[in-house]
Design a protein around this motif. Structure first.
Motif, mmCIF file in Angstrom:
data_model
loop_
_atom_site.group_PDB
_atom_site.id
_atom_site.type_symbol
_atom_site.label_atom_id
_atom_site.label_comp_id
_atom_site.label_asym_id
_atom_site.label_seq_id
_atom_site.Cartn_x
_atom_site.Cartn_y
_atom_site.Cartn_z
ATOM 1 N N ASN A 65 -6.013 -58.653 -22.787
ATOM 2 C CA ASN A 65 -4.737 -58.630 -22.059
ATOM 3 C C ASN A 65 -4.944 -58.599 -20.545
ATOM 4 N N ARG A 66 -5.864 -57.776 -20.095
ATOM 5 C CA ARG A 66 -6.096 -57.642 -18.666
ATOM 6 C C ARG A 66 -6.595 -58.955 -18.076
ATOM 7 N N GLN A 67 -7.531 -59.608 -18.759
ATOM 8 C CA GLN A 67 -8.047 -60.888 -18.260
ATOM 9 C C GLN A 67 -6.952 -61.946 -18.218
ATOM 10 N N SER A 68 -6.080 -61.940 -19.210
ATOM 11 C CA SER A 68 -5.026 -62.954 -19.263
ATOM 12 C C SER A 68 -4.054 -62.826 -18.087
ATOM 13 N N VAL B 4 7.739 -58.484 -17.173
ATOM 14 C CA VAL B 4 8.646 -58.710 -18.307
ATOM 15 C C VAL B 4 8.356 -60.045 -18.979
ATOM 16 N N THR B 5 8.228 -61.110 -18.178
ATOM 17 C CA THR B 5 8.057 -62.445 -18.765
ATOM 18 C C THR B 5 6.636 -62.680 -19.283
ATOM 19 N N SER B 6 5.640 -62.119 -18.591
ATOM 20 C CA SER B 6 4.253 -62.378 -18.985
ATOM 21 C C SER B 6 3.937 -61.853 -20.380
ATOM 22 N N PRO C 276 1.375 -56.809 -12.931
ATOM 23 C CA PRO C 276 1.054 -57.261 -14.293
ATOM 24 C C PRO C 276 -0.377 -56.924 -14.701
ATOM 25 N N TYR C 277 -1.305 -56.979 -13.743
ATOM 26 C CA TYR C 277 -2.687 -56.592 -14.049
ATOM 27 C C TYR C 277 -2.737 -55.121 -14.455
ATOM 28 N N GLY C 278 -1.973 -54.292 -13.741
ATOM 29 C CA GLY C 278 -1.883 -52.883 -14.121
ATOM 30 C C GLY C 278 -1.244 -52.703 -15.480
ATOM 31 N N MET C 279 -0.233 -53.523 -15.771
ATOM 32 C CA MET C 279 0.425 -53.441 -17.076
ATOM 33 C C MET C 279 -0.532 -53.857 -18.192
ATOM 34 N N GLY C 280 -1.288 -54.932 -17.970
ATOM 35 C CA GLY C 280 -2.262 -55.371 -18.965
ATOM 36 C C GLY C 280 -3.335 -54.327 -19.219
ATOM 37 N N THR C 281 -3.758 -53.671 -18.129
ATOM 38 C CA THR C 281 -4.757 -52.598 -18.263
ATOM 39 C C THR C 281 -4.192 -51.442 -19.087
ATOM 40 N N LEU C 282 -2.938 -51.071 -18.799
ATOM 41 C CA LEU C 282 -2.293 -49.988 -19.536
ATOM 42 C C LEU C 282 -2.165 -50.341 -21.016
ATOM 43 N N ILE C 283 -1.803 -51.582 -21.310
ATOM 44 C CA ILE C 283 -1.654 -52.017 -22.702
ATOM 45 C C ILE C 283 -2.996 -51.959 -23.435
ATOM 46 N N ASP C 284 -4.061 -52.401 -22.778
ATOM 47 C CA ASP C 284 -5.395 -52.311 -23.389
ATOM 48 C C ASP C 284 -5.783 -50.853 -23.627
#
Length: 434
Positions: A59-62, A271-273, A391-399
């Motif tokens: 997720n973070r890489q994406s 939201v969209t990503s 979004p990078y922070g959001m992806g990190t949080l999701i991972d």
């Protein structure tokens, strides 16, 4: 008769019926630009889950897709403002279109090599073109008419950015998403040749949409080259001392607008990503169905722009912004704690209420900047870097939350609370640079 508008540029105010029609065609052409850069941004929402699969990313890489595009805004915002000052709005728009087209065509070698780094470079180039376009087109749309209606005019043009939010996911779902998804275990068990062919096929599906997009951009650039546009140049009767790039932040409402725009763009991209992943995980949809629902989200975003533009005739812009922020916070909470299709409904609602935020914050931020409009616009465009960081922070949080997409939506919730402060207090013009 000529009057100076709130942006400090001179308009020719029609003194007889039909005199103002000369602004109609330029406004239509500038509105087309809003649609085109909307296509680029909303195709990113398709690219994130698609390249995550095609290039085997987490997720973070994406989210580096968003980082590549929006970091370009940060890097190019100041040069874009300098280009406008030196060469004017028209030449800046043409430059932005050509750079944008170059980035689109770079998707071909990126897909042929399935090199994620080259995809990111192509997206960075696109972001550079978009920066020049947005820095030029936003203030130009605002000054193409009476000053008292600049916010409504900017929202109307931005409504076609909303139209792209509906069209791009449908185009992406039809031509980019394959609907084929395999678990890591299935990918591991797949023969090497079959696996390579599958991944190459996934990467190659992006070529046609971006070739078409690049070709359209070249055509529009040619139209702008040969089209005569009204020249909007500041012609003040009094000598005005311009503050430096950082000194312009003495305008407190501009400073708060920069902060609000940073968090707005970050919220929108967050939201969209992750919309498609949210639909797959939260509502059990397949990839293509989720893509079409993203198109519905785009329709609601577009409808929100048109309806919001109508409401702005009767409601003050900062009041409507504040109301929409409160409703977005509530819907974010539903997205985090809800389940099933209601999560998708909540995201659709967020799209509707987010719709007026960017142009409204932009218009409020450049009020009374006069000859500093270009510098203020550069700051507001630079703040779009929020779309690279959050979004990078959001992806990190999701991972960190073991791929729990819903937990990540706490990030946009916090963003809307900050924008709410701007709508209630930060928009007020208090300090003028001297």
């Amino acid at each position: 008769m000529q009057v100076t508008n709130q942006l400090g540029d001179l308009h020719e105010v029609p003194t007889e019926q039909g005199k103002g029609n000369k602004y109609l065609l330029p406004f239509i052409l500038v509105t087309l630009l809003f649609f085109l850069w909307g296509m680029a941004h909303n195709l990113d929402s398709i690219l994130i889950p698609h390249l995550k699969k095609a290039c085997q990313l987490n997720n973070r890489q994406s989210t580096l897709i968003d980082t590549a595009v929006f970091f370009a805004y940060f890097v190019m915002a100041i040069p874009a403002g300098m280009i406008i000052k030196k060469f004017g709005y028209k030449n800046s728009i043409v430059t932005g279109l050509l750079v944008f087209a170059l980035g689109a065509f770079l998707f071909v070698p990126a897909a042929n090599t399935r090199a994620y780094e080259l995809f990111l470079f192509a997206l960075f180039v696109i972001g550079c073109g978009l920066t020049i376009l947005e820095t030029s087109a936003n203030p130009y749309a605002a000054i193409l008419g009476p000053p008292e209606s600049s916010s409504k005019r900017l929202n109307l043009a931005a409504s076609f950015n909303g139209l792209a939010a509906m069209v791009a996911p449908v185009v992406g779902s039809l031509f980019i998403l394959s609907g084929k998804n395999y678990t890591p275990e299935q990918m591991e068990a797949m023969p090497e040749l079959e696996r390579s062919a599958y991944l190459m096929s996934e990467a190659s599906s992006v070529k046609l949409p971006y070739i078409v997009l690049g070709s359209v951009l070249l055509l529009v650039a040619v139209i702008f080259i040969f089209m005569k546009l009204p020249a909007m140049k500041p012609e003040h009767t009094e000598v005005e001392v311009k503050p430096g790039f950082f000194s312009v932040l003495k305008f407190s409402h501009l400073s708060w607008a920069v902060v609000a725009q940073f968090f707005y763009v970050g919220a929108q991209v967050c939201v969209t990503s992750f919309f498609i992943r949210m639909a797959e995980q939260g509502a059990g949809m397949d990839e293509k169905t989720a893509g079409y629902y993203l198109g519905i989200y785009g329709f609601l975003f577009m409808a929100g722009r048109f309806i919001g533009t109508f409401f702005l005739k009767y409601v003050k812009d900062h009041v409507l912004l504040s109301i929409y922020c409160v409703l977005s916070v509530i819907l974010c909470a539903v997205a985090i704690y809800g389940s099933g299709i209601y999560v998708i409904y909540a995201l659709g609602g967020i799209g509707f209420f987010m719709s007026i935020m960017f142009p409204t914050i932009f218009a409020l931020g450049i009020v009374d900047l006069k000859s500093n409009t270009e510098t203020g616009s550069s700051w507001l465009v630079m703040s779009i870097v929020g779309g690279a960081i959050l979004p990078y922070g959001m992806g990190t949080l999701i991972d960190m939350k073991h791929d729990d997409i819903q937990a990540g939506y706490i990030i946009p919730l916090i963003c809307f609370l900050i924008i709410l402060y701007f709508g209630l207090f930060g928009y007020k013009v208090k300090t003028k640079a001297t």
